[in-house]
Design an enzyme around this catalytic site. Structure first.
Site, short mmCIF file in Angstrom:
data_model
loop_
_atom_site.label_atom_id
_atom_site.label_comp_id
_atom_site.label_asym_id
_atom_site.label_seq_id
_atom_site.Cartn_x
_atom_site.Cartn_y
_atom_site.Cartn_z
N ASP A 1 43.15 47.74 48.07
CA ASP A 1 42.78 49.15 48.17
C ASP A 1 41.27 49.18 48.38
O ASP A 1 40.52 48.48 47.68
CB ASP A 1 43.16 49.90 46.89
CG ASP A 1 42.99 51.42 47.00
OD1 ASP A 1 42.13 51.86 47.80
OD2 ASP A 1 43.68 52.16 46.29
N ILE B 1 39.11 51.19 47.59
CA ILE B 1 38.33 51.70 46.46
C ILE B 1 37.84 50.58 45.55
O ILE B 1 36.88 50.74 44.80
CB ILE B 1 39.17 52.71 45.64
CG1 ILE B 1 38.27 53.53 44.70
CG2 ILE B 1 40.26 52.00 44.85
CD1 ILE B 1 39.01 54.64 43.98
N SER B 2 38.47 49.42 45.64
CA SER B 2 38.20 48.32 44.71
C SER B 2 37.07 47.42 45.20
O SER B 2 37.20 46.76 46.23
CB SER B 2 39.46 47.47 44.54
OG SER B 2 39.16 46.26 43.86
N PRO B 3 35.97 47.34 44.45
CA PRO B 3 34.89 46.42 44.85
C PRO B 3 35.33 44.96 44.77
O PRO B 3 34.86 44.13 45.56
CB PRO B 3 33.77 46.73 43.85
CG PRO B 3 34.45 47.33 42.67
CD PRO B 3 35.62 48.07 43.22
N ALA C 1 38.30 43.88 45.49
CA ALA C 1 39.07 43.63 46.70
C ALA C 1 38.12 43.37 47.88
O ALA C 1 38.38 42.49 48.71
CB ALA C 1 40.00 44.80 46.99
#
Length: 214
Positions: A9, A11-13, A15
């Site tokens: 996703d 939004i995930s740093p 990731a």
């Protein structure tokens, strides 16, 4: 050749960091990757979890930690002007370039870097429009097909036991997080540890936790 499903996703740093570091982390190994956008918020809700940024003290630590990890690993990263933000537009835009729920590495890279470099508002409408023009989606990003693909990817991830992003699944085994890349590499390289009892039986024991109703 092993195949990895990489659930992400934007939004995930973590990731973002894992996506950028993956080629280096797995250098010299034979593998293929399918990048699959999922809705992290739905995954957290399914498991009854709060996101790291929803817990004030953890939010402070998380942001400092990801900036440190970028610094320590030579990965450019800047916090967006606002975070957390609603990632649905980025997820649907990514999937509007896909026919089957898998996106190219180039699409994932373009969106991740748009969010995690420059320190601007990730959800700014003008920036989103420019990003869409750059990616040239096959169809309307807000169409029902993209919504269905996102739900399918998210449901698939949940069935595989995914509880956060980034998550990597291969041979039915789940690996999670930026620091999970080292473990993923060891498995791909054939480390015999993964065939032993420490993997298979690690969670096969009772829990002493009691519910609040006990």
């Amino acid at each position: 050749m092993k195949h990895i499903d990489f659930y992400l996703d934007f939004i995930s740093p973590y990731a973002h960091l894992a996506f950028e570091h993956l080629p280096q982390a797995l250098e010299g190994l034979s593998y293929s990757v399918a990048y699959k956008p999922v809705l992290l918020g739905a995954i957290l809700k399914h498991h009854g979890q709060l996101g790291p940024a929803e817990i004030p003290a953890k939010r402070s630590w998380t942001y400092r930690h990801v900036l440190w990890l970028g610094h320590a690993n030579g990965i450019p990263i800047e916090m967006p002007a606002s975070h957390p933000y609603n990632p649905l537009a980025h997820l649907r835009l990514a999937l509007s370039t896909s026919d089957d729920g898998r996106i190219s590495r180039l699409v994932a890279e373009t969106i991740f870097r748009n969010v995690w470099r420059g320190g601007e508002e990730a959800g700014d409408a003008t920036r989103l429009a420019a990003l869409a023009a750059q990616l040239k989606p096959k169809r309307d990003m807000n169409g029902d097909e993209n919504k269905a693909l996102l739900k399918r990817n998210t449901d698939e991830a949940l069935q595989l036991g995914v509880f956060g992003t980034p998550a990597y699944v291969l041979d039915g085994r789940l690996f999670w997080g930026f620091d999970g890349l080292a473990m993923l590499r060891a498995y791909l390289a054939g480390d015999a540890w993964f065939e032993g009892p420490q993997w298979a039986a690690a969670d096969q024991r009772p829990s002493l936790l009691r519910s609040s109703k006990s």
